[in-house]
Structure formats: C-alpha cells, structure tokens
Design a protein around this motif. Structure first.
Motif, PDB file in Angstrom:
ATOM      1  N   ARG A  77      22.043  59.024  74.020  1.00  0.00           N
ATOM      2  CA  ARG A  77      20.596  59.373  73.998  1.00  0.00           C
ATOM      3  C   ARG A  77      20.093  60.340  74.931  1.00  0.00           C
ATOM      4  O   ARG A  77      19.284  61.019  74.678  1.00  0.00           O
ATOM      5  CB  ARG A  77      19.876  58.066  74.380  1.00  0.00           C
ATOM      6  CG  ARG A  77      18.524  57.871  74.344  1.00  0.00           C
ATOM      7  CD  ARG A  77      17.721  56.595  74.327  1.00  0.00           C
ATOM      8  NE  ARG A  77      16.550  56.612  74.583  1.00  0.00           N
ATOM      9  CZ  ARG A  77      15.847  55.695  75.075  1.00  0.00           C
ATOM     10  NH1 ARG A  77      15.951  54.975  75.798  1.00  0.00           N
ATOM     11  NH2 ARG A  77      14.349  55.807  74.937  1.00  0.00           N
ATOM     12  N   LEU A  78      20.683  60.380  76.029  1.00  0.00           N
ATOM     13  CA  LEU A  78      20.559  61.429  77.165  1.00  0.00           C
ATOM     14  C   LEU A  78      20.733  62.819  76.588  1.00  0.00           C
ATOM     15  O   LEU A  78      19.720  63.676  76.617  1.00  0.00           O
ATOM     16  CB  LEU A  78      21.235  61.483  78.469  1.00  0.00           C
ATOM     17  CG  LEU A  78      20.964  62.239  79.400  1.00  0.00           C
ATOM     18  CD1 LEU A  78      19.598  62.427  79.797  1.00  0.00           C
ATOM     19  CD2 LEU A  78      21.928  62.151  80.634  1.00  0.00           C
ATOM     20  N   ASN A  79      21.794  63.000  75.977  1.00  0.00           N
ATOM     21  CA  ASN A  79      22.135  64.035  75.247  1.00  0.00           C
ATOM     22  C   ASN A  79      21.177  64.642  74.228  1.00  0.00           C
ATOM     23  O   ASN A  79      20.648  65.708  74.082  1.00  0.00           O
ATOM     24  CB  ASN A  79      23.532  64.142  74.774  1.00  0.00           C
ATOM     25  CG  ASN A  79      24.508  64.281  75.869  1.00  0.00           C
ATOM     26  OD1 ASN A  79      24.424  64.690  77.087  1.00  0.00           O
ATOM     27  ND2 ASN A  79      25.729  63.875  75.471  1.00  0.00           N
ATOM     28  N   ALA A  80      20.817  63.547  73.552  1.00  0.00           N
ATOM     29  CA  ALA A  80      19.669  64.013  72.364  1.00  0.00           C
ATOM     30  C   ALA A  80      18.251  64.242  72.995  1.00  0.00           C
ATOM     31  O   ALA A  80      17.850  64.971  72.385  1.00  0.00           O
ATOM     32  CB  ALA A  80      19.435  62.727  71.549  1.00  0.00           C
ATOM     33  N   LEU A  81      18.064  63.610  74.085  1.00  0.00           N
ATOM     34  CA  LEU A  81      16.964  63.943  74.854  1.00  0.00           C
ATOM     35  C   LEU A  81      16.815  65.522  75.252  1.00  0.00           C
ATOM     36  O   LEU A  81      16.025  66.321  75.312  1.00  0.00           O
ATOM     37  CB  LEU A  81      16.444  63.120  75.922  1.00  0.00           C
ATOM     38  CG  LEU A  81      16.133  61.597  75.397  1.00  0.00           C
ATOM     39  CD1 LEU A  81      15.846  60.839  76.564  1.00  0.00           C
ATOM     40  CD2 LEU A  81      14.541  61.849  74.721  1.00  0.00           C
ATOM     41  N   GLU A  85      15.507  66.405  70.942  1.00  0.00           N
ATOM     42  CA  GLU A  85      15.400  65.478  69.622  1.00  0.00           C
ATOM     43  C   GLU A  85      14.435  64.214  70.068  1.00  0.00           C
ATOM     44  O   GLU A  85      14.511  63.818  71.204  1.00  0.00           O
ATOM     45  CB  GLU A  85      16.614  64.851  69.094  1.00  0.00           C
ATOM     46  CG  GLU A  85      17.555  66.214  68.708  1.00  0.00           C
ATOM     47  CD  GLU A  85      19.090  65.468  68.108  1.00  0.00           C
ATOM     48  OE1 GLU A  85      19.348  64.121  68.336  1.00  0.00           O
ATOM     49  OE2 GLU A  85      19.959  66.435  67.765  1.00  0.00           O
ATOM     50  N   MET A  86      13.814  63.871  69.240  1.00  0.00           N
ATOM     51  CA  MET A  86      12.805  62.692  69.794  1.00  0.00           C
ATOM     52  C   MET A  86      13.607  61.503  69.330  1.00  0.00           C
ATOM     53  O   MET A  86      14.370  61.200  68.343  1.00  0.00           O
ATOM     54  CB  MET A  86      11.604  62.653  68.598  1.00  0.00           C
ATOM     55  CG  MET A  86      10.757  64.069  68.824  1.00  0.00           C
ATOM     56  SD  MET A  86       9.991  64.037  70.701  1.00  0.00           S
ATOM     57  CE  MET A  86       9.164  62.341  70.571  1.00  0.00           C
ATOM     58  N   PRO A  87      13.639  60.508  70.116  1.00  0.00           N
ATOM     59  CA  PRO A  87      14.328  59.369  70.274  1.00  0.00           C
ATOM     60  C   PRO A  87      13.634  58.354  69.061  1.00  0.00           C
ATOM     61  O   PRO A  87      12.365  58.822  68.911  1.00  0.00           O
ATOM     62  CB  PRO A  87      14.179  58.760  71.727  1.00  0.00           C
ATOM     63  CG  PRO A  87      12.797  59.430  72.215  1.00  0.00           C
ATOM     64  CD  PRO A  87      12.828  60.588  71.478  1.00  0.00           C
TER      65      PRO A  87
END
Length: 96
Positions: A77-81, A85-87
């Motif tokens: 999730r941190l890498n996506a943020l 990218e929107m969570p």
C-alpha cells in the motif's frame, strides 16, 4: 599640522605592509617542498562468511515470494501511495 597625521598613518601602514611582504617572501624562499612518501595501502584479509555471520547466496538459492504477513505494516500500500495511485475506499468500520 593637519597633513601630518595622515602621512604618519600612511607611513606606518606602508612599513607594516613591507615587513609582512618581506617575511612572507623569506618564508617561501626557505621552505623545502618534499615529495610525499610513497604510500602503500595494506589490504586487510577478508574474513570467512561463517565468521561474520553473513549469508552468501548462490544460484541454488530458492526464489520464492515471501508470504505476506497478516498483521503489521503494509508495504504494498505504501508503494502504491508513492507511485500516486489512489488507495481503495476504506471498508466499513469493524465492530467488536
């Protein structure tokens, strides 16, 4: 009499500058520039991996994806943020 004070100050400044210049020239004329001694850098022996506790991986190391922990910090999730990218929307709050 009014010109005497600036002449004395100019003379003191000139004599001081000459003394500093002659001392600097004398110091530069009497310095010996020696070449630095040749340096040899000793190589420390490399310790064995068993002694230091390091793990050496070779071609036989298994390449399995680590199991995601059920609790703890969510790095995906941190890498996506960080990628922008929107969570997903948060789920309904848990009730106990």
């Amino acid at each position: 009499m009014g010109i005497l004070r600036p002449l004395v100050l100019a003379g003191i400044t000139g004599v001081s500058t000459l003394v500093i210049g002659f001392v600097a020239a004398d110091r530069l004329a009497h310095t010996r520039f020696q070449a630095p001694p040749s340096l040899t850098i000793a190589q420390a022996p490399l310790p064995e991996p068993a002694t230091t506790g390091t793990i050496v991986q070779n071609a036989e190391a298994p390449e399995t994806k680590p199991v995601r922990a059920m609790s703890g910090f969510d790095t995906e999730r941190l890498n996506a943020l960080m990628r922008g990218e929107m969570p997903p929307a948060p789920a309904a709050p848990r009730r106990r």
